[in-house]
Design an enzyme around this catalytic site. Structure first.
Site, PDB file in Angstrom:
ATOM      1  N   ARG A 160       0.944  -1.145   0.000  1.00  0.00           N
ATOM      2  CA  ARG A 160      -0.068   0.151  -0.018  1.00  0.00           C
ATOM      3  C   ARG A 160       0.955   1.285  -0.023  1.00  0.00           C
ATOM      4  O   ARG A 160       1.740   1.176   0.587  1.00  0.00           O
ATOM      5  CB  ARG A 160      -0.943   0.092   1.188  1.00  0.00           C
ATOM      6  CG  ARG A 160      -1.885  -1.153   1.050  1.00  0.00           C
ATOM      7  CD  ARG A 160      -3.093  -0.670   0.388  1.00  0.00           C
ATOM      8  NE  ARG A 160      -4.367  -1.422   0.388  1.00  0.00           N
ATOM      9  CZ  ARG A 160      -4.390  -2.649  -0.226  1.00  0.00           C
ATOM     10  NH1 ARG A 160      -3.501  -2.928  -1.259  1.00  0.00           N
ATOM     11  NH2 ARG A 160      -5.455  -3.377  -0.079  1.00  0.00           N
TER      12      ARG A 160
ATOM     13  N   GLU B 296      -2.982   7.536  -4.213  1.00  0.00           N
ATOM     14  CA  GLU B 296      -3.419   6.927  -5.569  1.00  0.00           C
ATOM     15  C   GLU B 296      -4.780   7.391  -5.948  1.00  0.00           C
ATOM     16  O   GLU B 296      -5.742   7.626  -5.114  1.00  0.00           O
ATOM     17  CB  GLU B 296      -3.275   5.767  -5.829  1.00  0.00           C
ATOM     18  CG  GLU B 296      -3.799   4.853  -4.704  1.00  0.00           C
ATOM     19  CD  GLU B 296      -3.346   3.404  -4.878  1.00  0.00           C
ATOM     20  OE1 GLU B 296      -2.164   3.088  -4.800  1.00  0.00           O
ATOM     21  OE2 GLU B 296      -4.102   2.587  -5.003  1.00  0.00           O
TER      22      GLU B 296
ATOM     23  N   HIS C  63      -1.553   0.549  -9.743  1.00  0.00           N
ATOM     24  CA  HIS C  63      -2.564  -0.498  -8.558  1.00  0.00           C
ATOM     25  C   HIS C  63      -2.958  -1.792  -9.465  1.00  0.00           C
ATOM     26  O   HIS C  63      -4.067  -1.681  -9.354  1.00  0.00           O
ATOM     27  CB  HIS C  63      -3.195   0.274  -7.598  1.00  0.00           C
ATOM     28  CG  HIS C  63      -3.470  -0.488  -6.517  1.00  0.00           C
ATOM     29  ND1 HIS C  63      -3.777  -0.077  -5.108  1.00  0.00           N
ATOM     30  CD2 HIS C  63      -3.468  -1.817  -6.143  1.00  0.00           C
ATOM     31  CE1 HIS C  63      -3.848  -0.833  -4.303  1.00  0.00           C
ATOM     32  NE2 HIS C  63      -3.831  -2.232  -4.812  1.00  0.00           N
TER      33      HIS C  63
HETATM   34  O1  LIG Z   1      -4.654  -4.096  -3.498  1.00  0.00           O
HETATM   35  C1  LIG Z   1      -5.418  -5.043  -3.582  1.00  0.00           C
HETATM   36  C2  LIG Z   1      -5.675  -6.026  -2.716  1.00  0.00           C
HETATM   37  O2  LIG Z   1      -5.524  -5.749  -1.421  1.00  0.00           O
HETATM   38  O3  LIG Z   1      -6.225  -7.103  -3.202  1.00  0.00           O
END
Ligand SMILES: O=CC(=O)O
Length: 312
Positions: free
Chosen positions: A231, A260, A278
């Site tokens: 993250r 983001e 992401h």
């Molecule tokens: O970022 C994506 C997730 O946590 O699955």
């Protein structure tokens, strides 16, 4: 019986949305112009929330929905869900572990290769015609590099196993030592100073927020590379940007950012940085499997069966 009300927080997957629409009374939160008004009008009909890594269920939302029974997340990370409030209120929580492990680990290795071998820059070199004017400069070997992993859970372990295939020695940091032969460091700074590539693969919690700070970045050093598939808030982004701009860090491969989809523009011109939107779990196959888990958890809950992937 009235259809069960399910609130989807933001657009996440067309198949999931269609299936939710078929099986439940689906409310699309993002389409509501007046969200507070909408919540008070539908407070008695919403029994489930479907969230993801962008929008989950915070304490205000949970408090606004007295009939809420379950939050089913279309993500493995649960940092957008107030787990404490869910526990207090007896609201169940599920996520999508395992099905996305391969994709995220694959992408982490891809980022390492892309940063060290400058794959994206090479691609631009060919497309721009620059190759006709001369060969591309030499890059850095990946095989054999020392990999340090923050968080040796499912994803961290899958990254370690893949990196072993490249003869990379593996070390890690986690809350406690695991039953593995990989080298354990109780300090992230020590892990960073003994790694060529530092990978963030832990959950985001108050304890792991800014786990990569200036001290860790300096320990990784001007030849070191940071990979973040966790993250954005795991990293003090302002420190990361200044370290990259000033050449105090060798490079970075980033799939996630603090705010983001906002990405610091100072990174756009840097050749030693690879930036992704992401997409760790973003393949057709995996997103379908994640959607099926969300649906399976909701179906199980509302037919009083055991949840498939319970967290709370
Ligand atoms: O970022 C994506 C997730 O946590 O699955």
């Amino acid at each position: 019986m009235d259809a069960i009300g399910v609130l989807m927080m933001c657009p996440m997957n067309n198949y999931l949305e269609q299936e939710l629409d078929k099986r439940f009374k689906l409310f699309r939160y993002w389409t509501q112009p007046k969200q507070a008004e909408f919540l008070s009008q539908q407070a008695d009909s919403i029994r489930a929330v479907v969230g993801n890594a962008t929008a989950g269920a915070n304490a205000d939302l949970i408090d606004a929905l007295p009939k809420l029974e379950i939050v089913s997340c279309f993500s493995v990370g649960l940092d957008r869900v107030d787990l404490t409030r869910c526990k207090e209120k007896g609201v169940r929580v599920t996520n999508t572990p395992d099905v996305l492990t391969d994709d995220v680990a694959d992408l982490a290795i891809g980022l390492m290769l892309a940063v060290l071998r400058r794959i994206c820059v090479c691609d631009k070199y060919v497309r721009s015609g620059a190759w006709k004017l001369g060969d591309f400069k030499l890059t850095t070997k990946f095989s054999g590099k020392r990999i340090g992993i923050i968080g040796l859970g499912r994803i961290g372990l899958a990254i370690a196993q893949r990196a072993e295939g490249f003869d990379c020695p593996i070390s890690y940091h986690s809350r406690s030592k695991k039953a593995t032969n990989y080298t354990y460091y109780s300090s992230v700074v020590k892990l960073a100073s003994n790694s060529d590539i530092l990978v963030i693969a832990c959950a985001l919690t108050p304890e792991t927020t800014h786990i990569v700070n200036r001290e860790v970045i300096d320990a990784l050093g001007p030849k070191g590379v940071l990979i973040n598939i966790g993250r954005g808030p795991h990293v003090d982004e302002a420190e990361l940007v200044s370290a990259l701009v000033e050449g105090r860090l060798g490079g970075a491969g980033l799939d996630v950012f603090e705010k983001e989809p906002e990405v610091p523009e100072q990174l756009f011109g840097l050749e030693n940085v690879v930036l992704l939107p992401h997409v760790g779990s973003g393949t057709e196959e995996t997103r379908k499997a994640m959607a099926d888990l969300v649906l399976g958890n909701l179906e199980a809950h509302f037919s009083s069966q055991p949840l498939l992937t319970p967290v709370v």
